[in-house]
Design an enzyme around this catalytic site. Structure first.
Site, PDB file in Angstrom:
ATOM      1  N   GLU A   1       6.747  51.761  57.359  1.00  0.00           N
ATOM      2  CA  GLU A   1       5.876  52.004  56.210  1.00  0.00           C
ATOM      3  C   GLU A   1       6.496  51.443  54.934  1.00  0.00           C
ATOM      4  O   GLU A   1       7.706  51.493  54.742  1.00  0.00           O
ATOM      5  CB  GLU A   1       5.620  53.505  56.060  1.00  0.00           C
ATOM      6  CG  GLU A   1       4.794  54.039  57.230  1.00  0.00           C
ATOM      7  CD  GLU A   1       4.414  55.503  57.112  1.00  0.00           C
ATOM      8  OE1 GLU A   1       3.266  55.828  57.466  1.00  0.00           O
ATOM      9  OE2 GLU A   1       5.238  56.324  56.691  1.00  0.00           O
TER      10      GLU A   1
ATOM     11  N   CYS B   1       7.930  49.936  47.152  1.00  0.00           N
ATOM     12  CA  CYS B   1       8.994  50.717  47.786  1.00  0.00           C
ATOM     13  C   CYS B   1       9.121  50.208  49.228  1.00  0.00           C
ATOM     14  O   CYS B   1       8.205  50.365  50.031  1.00  0.00           O
ATOM     15  CB  CYS B   1       8.639  52.199  47.720  1.00  0.00           C
ATOM     16  SG  CYS B   1       9.881  53.249  48.473  1.00  0.00           S
TER      17      CYS B   1
ATOM     18  N   CYS C   1      16.208  55.966  60.383  1.00  0.00           N
ATOM     19  CA  CYS C   1      17.428  56.029  59.579  1.00  0.00           C
ATOM     20  C   CYS C   1      18.450  56.878  60.318  1.00  0.00           C
ATOM     21  O   CYS C   1      18.097  57.865  60.962  1.00  0.00           O
ATOM     22  CB  CYS C   1      17.126  56.662  58.216  1.00  0.00           C
ATOM     23  SG  CYS C   1      18.544  56.665  57.085  1.00  0.00           S
TER      24      CYS C   1
ATOM     25  N   CYS D   1      19.727  63.061  56.599  1.00  0.00           N
ATOM     26  CA  CYS D   1      19.750  64.008  55.485  1.00  0.00           C
ATOM     27  C   CYS D   1      18.802  65.169  55.809  1.00  0.00           C
ATOM     28  O   CYS D   1      17.727  64.964  56.373  1.00  0.00           O
ATOM     29  CB  CYS D   1      19.372  63.324  54.180  1.00  0.00           C
ATOM     30  SG  CYS D   1      20.532  62.005  53.748  1.00  0.00           S
TER      31      CYS D   1
ATOM     32  N   CYS E   1      14.950  65.125  54.747  1.00  0.00           N
ATOM     33  CA  CYS E   1      14.204  63.861  54.802  1.00  0.00           C
ATOM     34  C   CYS E   1      13.552  63.669  56.167  1.00  0.00           C
ATOM     35  O   CYS E   1      14.219  63.751  57.201  1.00  0.00           O
ATOM     36  CB  CYS E   1      15.158  62.703  54.511  1.00  0.00           C
ATOM     37  SG  CYS E   1      14.364  61.093  54.580  1.00  0.00           S
TER      38      CYS E   1
ATOM     39  N   CYS F   1       8.560  60.315  48.501  1.00  0.00           N
ATOM     40  CA  CYS F   1       9.967  60.175  48.945  1.00  0.00           C
ATOM     41  C   CYS F   1      10.250  61.070  50.139  1.00  0.00           C
ATOM     42  O   CYS F   1       9.928  62.249  50.136  1.00  0.00           O
ATOM     43  CB  CYS F   1      10.922  60.608  47.835  1.00  0.00           C
ATOM     44  SG  CYS F   1      10.697  59.743  46.310  1.00  0.00           S
TER      45      CYS F   1
HETATM   46  N1  SAH Z   1      18.740  55.928  52.299  1.00  0.00           N
HETATM   47  C1  SAH Z   1      18.631  55.597  50.902  1.00  0.00           C
HETATM   48  C2  SAH Z   1      17.255  55.040  50.587  1.00  0.00           C
HETATM   49  C3  SAH Z   1      16.132  56.042  50.677  1.00  0.00           C
HETATM   50  S1  SAH Z   1      15.682  56.414  49.061  1.00  0.00           S
HETATM   51  C4  SAH Z   1      18.979  56.827  50.063  1.00  0.00           C
HETATM   52  O1  SAH Z   1      19.081  57.917  50.630  1.00  0.00           O
HETATM   53  O2  SAH Z   1      19.199  56.691  48.867  1.00  0.00           O
HETATM   54  C5  SAH Z   1      14.712  57.764  49.229  1.00  0.00           C
HETATM   55  C6  SAH Z   1      15.063  58.851  48.232  1.00  0.00           C
HETATM   56  O3  SAH Z   1      14.187  59.956  48.493  1.00  0.00           O
HETATM   57  C7  SAH Z   1      16.487  59.365  48.428  1.00  0.00           C
HETATM   58  O4  SAH Z   1      17.076  59.725  47.204  1.00  0.00           O
HETATM   59  C8  SAH Z   1      16.228  60.593  49.259  1.00  0.00           C
HETATM   60  O5  SAH Z   1      17.276  61.499  49.195  1.00  0.00           O
HETATM   61  C9  SAH Z   1      14.950  61.120  48.678  1.00  0.00           C
HETATM   62  N2  SAH Z   1      14.244  62.038  49.576  1.00  0.00           N
HETATM   63  C10 SAH Z   1      14.338  62.129  50.912  1.00  0.00           C
HETATM   64  N3  SAH Z   1      13.561  63.119  51.382  1.00  0.00           N
HETATM   65  C11 SAH Z   1      12.954  63.661  50.313  1.00  0.00           C
HETATM   66  C12 SAH Z   1      12.011  64.714  50.156  1.00  0.00           C
HETATM   67  N4  SAH Z   1      11.543  65.394  51.197  1.00  0.00           N
HETATM   68  N5  SAH Z   1      11.599  64.999  48.907  1.00  0.00           N
HETATM   69  C13 SAH Z   1      12.053  64.294  47.842  1.00  0.00           C
HETATM   70  N6  SAH Z   1      12.929  63.292  47.935  1.00  0.00           N
HETATM   71  C14 SAH Z   1      13.372  62.985  49.155  1.00  0.00           C
END
Ligand code: SAH
Length: 311
Positions: free
Chosen positions: A47, A60, A67, A71, A74, A290
Site C-alpha cells: 500500500e 507516503c 516489516c 513495533c 503497528c 500511520c
Molecule cells: N519503519 C519506519 C517507517 C514507518 S513510519 C519507522 O518506524 O519510522 C510510520 C510511522 O507511524 C512511525 O513513526 C510509526 O511508529 C508510526 N505508527 C505506527 N503505528 C502507528 C499507529 N497505530 N498509530 C500512529 N502511528 C503509528
C-alpha cells in the site's frame, strides 16, 4: 525502440524488464487522502498513500512488503517481513501515484513512512532516492524527501555519510530504554542514548532539524513526566517533535489518549522550548493512517492472520 538493432532489442528484452506496479484498488477518504493497493511483478501487494494539503502534496511510500521491526502498536509490524522492495519498486510507487493523480509535472513531497523500515532495506532505498533525484528520473530534491526510521544504528551512521541526504525522522516513542524496549523491540539492541548521540553527529544543513516521532499511547507514554524526560533527552539536539496520537485498530493493544492529554503533553514540550506539532490523522476511515497499512491475501504469518482476524 526501432532505432536499435533487432539483436540488441532481443538481448535487452531478455535481460531487463520495464514494469511499474499495477494499481489493484484505490480508496478515497472523506479528507481527500487516497490509499492505493499496488501489485508487484511477482504478485506481492503493498500500500502507498497520497495525502493532499499537508500543506504540501505528499506521497507516503513503502520500502518493504511487511516489516520485521514488530513495533507493538503497528499493524504492518504484525505482518512480519514478507520481502524487501527493489529500488525500481520503491521509485515506481511514486511514478504510479503521480501518474494516477495527474501530478507528474507538479511539486510534491515524499515520506518513506509507508510499510517497512527503510534502513533495513538500505541499498535499494538509497538507489531509489538516487533515481527519484536524478534529472532523468523525477528530479525531486532530497529536501522534499523524508526518511523515517526506528534507528538501525549502523545504517543510520552510514546514512550520515551519503552524498544524497534526505530529511531524517526518528521514531522514538518513549523517553526511557525500558519503555522503548517494550514498544520498539530493536531498542534492546540499539538504545536511546546511542541513537541520540548519532543524531547529534548527523550532518544537518543550517535550517534543518531532525524530526522525532512520538506515538502517544493512553496511560503508557503520555504523562507530563514522560514529556519532561523527552525534553531533557532532546536538549541541544536540532530537533522538532511530531506527536502522533495512536491510530487505534483491533489487534493493537493500546488506546488513543484524550485530546486534553495530547494537548498537555505537547504543551510541556513547547514550554521547554521544543518545536512541537501534533500530527493530524489522515485517512483513518480507509485505514490509510500511520501504522494501519496491511495487505491481505498473501501468505500470512500466524501473527498476521490474528491481526487480520481481529480487524
Ligand atoms: N519503519 C519506519 C517507517 C514507518 S513510519 C519507522 O518506524 O519510522 C510510520 C510511522 O507511524 C512511525 O513513526 C510509526 O511508529 C508510526 N505508527 C505506527 N503505528 C502507528 C499507529 N497505530 N498509530 C500512529 N502511528 C503509528
Amino acid at each position: 525502440m526501432t532505432d536499435l538493432s533487432r539483436e540488441l532489442r532481443a538481448a535487452l528484452a531478455q535481460e531487463f524488464t520495464l514494469t511499474t506496479p499495477d494499481i489493484v484498488a484505490r480508496e478515497r477518504s472523506t479528507d481527500g487522502t487516497e490509499k492505493f493497493l499496488l501489485r508487484l511483478a511477482d504478485g506481492r501487494q503493498l500500500e502507498s498513500v497520497f495525502i493532499p494539503d499537508t500543506p504540501s502534496m505528499t506521497f507516503c511510500i513503502s520500502t518493504q512488503v511487511g516489516c520485521a521491526m514488530a513495533c507493538a502498536f503497528c499493524l504492518t509490524g504484525k505482518m512480519g517481513l514478507v520481502r524487501n522492495l527493489t529500488a525500481g519498486e520503491i521509485a515506481g510507487q511514486v511514478r504510479v501515484l503521480a501518474g494516477a493523480l495527474d501530478m507528474l509535472e507538479k511539486k510534491f513531497n515524499i515520506v518513506l513512512m509507508g510499510m517497512g523500515e527503510p534502513l533495513h532495506n538500505y541499498d535499494e532505498t538509497m538507489r531509489a532516492l538516487r533515481i527519484l533525484n536524478d534529472e532523468h528520473g523525477l528530479a525531486i530534491s532530497p529536501r522534499r524527501i523524508t526518511l523515517s526510521t526506528v534507528g538501525l544504528l549502523p545504517a543510520l551512521e552510514k546514512l550520515a555519510r551519503e552524498p544524497l541526504m534526505p530529511n531524517l525522522a526518528i521514531s522514538l516513542h518513549a523517553p526511557t530504554d525500558q519503555l522503548r524496549g517494550e514498544l520498539v523491540p530493536l531498542n534492546r539492541k540499539y538504545g536511546i542514548a546511542e541513537i541520540i548521540e548519532a543524531c547529534r553527529r548527523f550532518p544537518l544543513s543550517k535550517r534543518s532539524r531532525i524530526t522525532f516521532e512520538y506515538v502517544l499511547l493512553a496511560g503508557v507514554n503520555d504523562s507530563p513526566e514522560d514529556a519532561r524526560k523527552l525534553a531533557k533527552l532532546l536538549s541541544g539536539v536540532k530537533s522538532k517533535v511530531n506527536v502522533i496520537p495512536l491510530n487505534a485498530a483491533p489487534g493493537i493493544p493500546f488506546e488513543r489518549p484524550s485530546d486534553e492529554v495530547i494537548d498537555r503533553f505537547a504543551q510541556v514540550l513547547a514550554d521547554r522550548g521544543l518545536v512541537v506539532s501534533v500530527r493530524k490523522s489522515r485517512g483513518r476511515d480507509i485505514r490509510a493512517a500511520c501504522g494501519q497499512l496491511i495487505v491481505e491475501g498473501q501468505q500470512k504469518s500466524p501473527a498476521q492472520q490474528l491481526a487480520v482476524a481481529l480487524r
